[in-house]
Design a protein around this motif. Structure first.
Motif, PDB file in Angstrom:
ATOM      1  N   VAL A  30       0.829  -1.205   0.000  1.00 52.50           N
ATOM      2  CA  VAL A  30       0.000   0.000   0.000  1.00 52.50           C
ATOM      3  C   VAL A  30       0.862   1.253   0.000  1.00 52.50           C
ATOM      4  N   THR A  31       0.503   2.197  -0.862  1.00 51.05           N
ATOM      5  CA  THR A  31       1.052   3.547  -0.798  1.00 51.05           C
ATOM      6  C   THR A  31      -0.074   4.491  -0.405  1.00 51.05           C
ATOM      7  N   ALA A  32       0.154   5.235   0.678  1.00 53.48           N
ATOM      8  CA  ALA A  32      -0.814   6.185   1.185  1.00 53.48           C
ATOM      9  C   ALA A  32      -0.451   7.576   0.694  1.00 53.48           C
ATOM     10  N   VAL A  33      -1.413   8.273   0.114  1.00 57.77           N
ATOM     11  CA  VAL A  33      -1.181   9.586  -0.479  1.00 57.77           C
ATOM     12  C   VAL A  33      -2.030  10.620   0.244  1.00 57.77           C
ATOM     13  N   ASP A  34      -1.411  11.708   0.646  1.00 56.44           N
ATOM     14  CA  ASP A  34      -2.144  12.819   1.249  1.00 56.44           C
ATOM     15  C   ASP A  34      -1.336  14.090   1.022  1.00 56.44           C
ATOM     16  N   ARG A  35      -1.984  15.230   1.125  1.00 54.85           N
ATOM     17  CA  ARG A  35      -1.286  16.488   0.869  1.00 54.85           C
ATOM     18  C   ARG A  35      -0.540  17.009   2.091  1.00 54.85           C
ATOM     19  N   THR A  36      -0.773  16.408   3.262  1.00 56.54           N
ATOM     20  CA  THR A  36      -0.133  16.848   4.498  1.00 56.54           C
ATOM     21  C   THR A  36       0.653  15.703   5.116  1.00 56.54           C
ATOM     22  N   GLU A  37       1.936  15.896   5.309  1.00 55.20           N
ATOM     23  CA  GLU A  37       2.796  14.824   5.827  1.00 55.20           C
ATOM     24  C   GLU A  37       2.391  14.392   7.227  1.00 55.20           C
ATOM     25  N   LYS A  38       2.037  15.345   8.076  1.00 55.50           N
ATOM     26  CA  LYS A  38       1.733  15.028   9.471  1.00 55.50           C
ATOM     27  C   LYS A  38       0.563  14.071   9.604  1.00 55.50           C
ATOM     28  N   THR A  39      -0.401  14.170   8.698  1.00 55.50           N
ATOM     29  CA  THR A  39      -1.587  13.326   8.797  1.00 55.50           C
ATOM     30  C   THR A  39      -1.280  11.859   8.502  1.00 55.50           C
ATOM     31  N   LEU A  40      -0.130  11.596   7.905  1.00 51.52           N
ATOM     32  CA  LEU A  40       0.247  10.213   7.573  1.00 51.52           C
ATOM     33  C   LEU A  40       1.070   9.555   8.673  1.00 51.52           C
ATOM     34  N   GLU A  41       1.374  10.280   9.736  1.00 49.51           N
ATOM     35  CA  GLU A  41       2.277   9.763  10.757  1.00 49.51           C
ATOM     36  C   GLU A  41       1.706   8.580  11.530  1.00 49.51           C
ATOM     37  N   GLU A  42       0.373   8.453  11.575  1.00 49.22           N
ATOM     38  CA  GLU A  42      -0.237   7.359  12.322  1.00 49.22           C
ATOM     39  C   GLU A  42      -0.182   6.030  11.578  1.00 49.22           C
ATOM     40  N   LEU A  43       0.186   6.038  10.326  1.00 50.82           N
ATOM     41  CA  LEU A  43       0.206   4.806   9.540  1.00 50.82           C
ATOM     42  C   LEU A  43       1.346   3.892   9.971  1.00 50.82           C
ATOM     43  N   PRO A  44       1.151   2.580   9.891  1.00 55.09           N
ATOM     44  CA  PRO A  44       2.240   1.643  10.177  1.00 55.09           C
ATOM     45  C   PRO A  44       3.407   1.843   9.213  1.00 55.09           C
ATOM     46  N   ASP A  45       4.595   1.504   9.647  1.00 57.32           N
ATOM     47  CA  ASP A  45       5.793   1.712   8.836  1.00 57.32           C
ATOM     48  C   ASP A  45       5.766   0.911   7.534  1.00 57.32           C
ATOM     49  N   VAL A  46       5.003  -0.172   7.493  1.00 58.35           N
ATOM     50  CA  VAL A  46       4.973  -1.018   6.297  1.00 58.35           C
ATOM     51  C   VAL A  46       4.288  -0.314   5.123  1.00 58.35           C
ATOM     52  N   GLU A  50       3.272   9.114   0.295  1.00 54.70           N
ATOM     53  CA  GLU A  50       3.524  10.135  -0.722  1.00 54.70           C
ATOM     54  C   GLU A  50       2.773  11.391  -0.314  1.00 54.70           C
ATOM     55  N   VAL A  51       3.497  12.515  -0.222  1.00 53.75           N
ATOM     56  CA  VAL A  51       2.878  13.769   0.186  1.00 53.75           C
ATOM     57  C   VAL A  51       2.727  14.655  -1.047  1.00 53.75           C
ATOM     58  N   VAL A  52       1.510  14.692  -1.593  1.00 50.08           N
ATOM     59  CA  VAL A  52       1.201  15.504  -2.770  1.00 50.08           C
ATOM     60  C   VAL A  52      -0.264  15.907  -2.711  1.00 50.08           C
ATOM     61  N   ASP A  53      -0.639  16.902  -3.490  1.00 48.91           N
ATOM     62  CA  ASP A  53      -2.033  17.303  -3.643  1.00 48.91           C
ATOM     63  C   ASP A  53      -2.585  16.624  -4.892  1.00 48.91           C
ATOM     64  N   ALA A  54      -3.284  15.518  -4.702  1.00 50.79           N
ATOM     65  CA  ALA A  54      -3.748  14.707  -5.825  1.00 50.79           C
ATOM     66  C   ALA A  54      -4.951  15.299  -6.538  1.00 50.79           C
ATOM     67  N   THR A  55      -5.444  16.463  -6.098  1.00 47.75           N
ATOM     68  CA  THR A  55      -6.525  17.109  -6.839  1.00 47.75           C
ATOM     69  C   THR A  55      -6.008  17.821  -8.082  1.00 47.75           C
ATOM     70  N   ASP A  56      -4.697  18.009  -8.183  1.00 46.97           N
ATOM     71  CA  ASP A  56      -4.071  18.620  -9.354  1.00 46.97           C
ATOM     72  C   ASP A  56      -3.909  17.546 -10.426  1.00 46.97           C
ATOM     73  N   PRO A  57      -4.475  17.721 -11.622  1.00 43.94           N
ATOM     74  CA  PRO A  57      -4.411  16.669 -12.649  1.00 43.94           C
ATOM     75  C   PRO A  57      -2.990  16.216 -12.961  1.00 43.94           C
ATOM     76  N   ALA A  58      -2.052  17.151 -13.091  1.00 41.03           N
ATOM     77  CA  ALA A  58      -0.673  16.782 -13.411  1.00 41.03           C
ATOM     78  C   ALA A  58      -0.033  16.020 -12.263  1.00 41.03           C
ATOM     79  N   VAL A  59      -0.313  16.432 -11.043  1.00 40.62           N
ATOM     80  CA  VAL A  59       0.250  15.764  -9.875  1.00 40.62           C
ATOM     81  C   VAL A  59      -0.330  14.363  -9.725  1.00 40.62           C
TER      82      VAL A  59
END
Length: 226
Positions: A30-46, A50-59
Motif C-alpha cells: 500500500v502507498t498512502a497519499v495525502d497532501r499533508t505529511e503530518k496526517t500520515l504519521e499514524e500509519l504503520p511503517d509497512v 507520498e505527500v502531494v495534492d492529488a486534486t491537481d491533474p498533473a500531480v
C-alpha cells in the motif's frame, strides 16, 4: 515488487487511514497519499507514503507513475478525497460550486485516468471512489456538495462501462456520516449517534476491490450506519 499494489488517496483522513491499514493487512503493498505529511504519521511503517495534492491533474498522474515505478503497477485505487461546504442552492457561489466539482468529481476523474493504463496492461484492476448519501438522496442545505458527489456517482458508472472490457471494475461506497476524529471535534455527540466507523467502511472497500467482488461493477454501495 509485490504483485498486489494498492494506492489510497486521502489517506491522512480517518477513512483513508483505516482503508490503508485494512488493505495492508489483506496483503497489498500500500502507498498512502495525502497532501499533508503530518496526517500520515499514524500509519504503520509497512505502508509507503507520498505527500502531494492529488486534486491537481498533473500531480495525480505523476504520483501514480512514481508509485508504479517504485512499487509496481497498481491493481487497486481507492480515492477517499472529498470537500464539504453546506449551503442552499440559491446561495451557492461560483467559487463554492467550482471547489465541490474540482475535489469531489475532478480528482476522481484525473486519478482514474492516471491509473487506468497500468490496470489495462495488467488486464485487471479495481477502483473505488467515496461518494455520500446526499448524492443518492437529495438533501436540503447541501446543494453544491450534493451536486459534486452525484456527478461522481455518474462518473463511476460511466467508467465501469468503459473500463470493464479491460478487466477493470469501478465502484463507489456512499457513507452518510463517518465517526472520525475530525467529526468528533466538530459535531455534538448526538449528531454522531448513528455514524458509521471508518473501519466498517474500509472493510466494504476491501470487499469491493477483492476477488469476492469480481462480478460487481458500477455499484454505489450505501454505508449509512445504524
Amino acid at each position: 515488487m509485490n504483485e498486489r499494489v494498492a494506492v489510497v488517496i486521502g489517506a491522512g483522513g480517518g477513512l483513508g487511514l483505516a482503508t490503508a491499514v485494512v488493505l495492508a493487512d489483506a496483503g497489498y503493498t500500500v502507498t498512502a497519499v495525502d497532501r499533508t505529511e503530518k496526517t500520515l504519521e499514524e500509519l504503520p511503517d509497512v505502508i509507503r507514503r507520498e505527500v502531494v495534492d492529488a486534486t491537481d491533474p498533473a500531480v495525480a498522474r505523476s504520483v501514480i507513475d512514481r508509485i508504479a515505478t517504485e512499487s509496481g503497477p497498481p491493481e487497486v485505487l481507492v480515492n477517499t478525497l472529498g470537500a464539504f461546504r453546506p449551503g442552499d442552492a440559491l446561495a451557492v457561489t461560483p467559487e463554492e460550486l467550482r471547489l465541490m466539482l474540482d475535489v469531489n468529481l475532478g480528482a476522481a476523474l484525473w486519478l482514474s485516468q492516471a491509473v487506468a493504463p497500468y490496470m489495462r496492461r495488467r488486464g485487471e484492476g479495481a477502483i473505488v471512489h467515496v461518494s455520500s448519501r446526499p448524492a443518492i438522496e437529495p438533501t436540503a442545505g447541501m446543494a453544491a456538495y450534493s451536486l459534486g458527489k452525484a456527478a461522481l456517482n455518474h462518473l463511476v458508472r460511466v467508467l465501469d462501462l468503459e473500463l470493464r472490457p479491460d478487466g477493470i471494475r469501478v465502484n463507489a461506497v456512499a457513507p452518510q456520516l463517518i465517526n472520525t476524529a475530525r467529526n468528533q471535534a466538530e459535531l455534538p455527540p448526538e449528531a454522531l449517534a448513528h455514524a458509521v466507523s471508518p473501519e466498517s467502511v474500509a472493510h466494504i472497500i476491501a470487499f469491493l476491490v477483492g476477488d469476492l467482488a469480481a462480478d460487481i461493477g458500477g455499484a454505489i454501495v450505501p454505508a449509512y450506519g445504524a
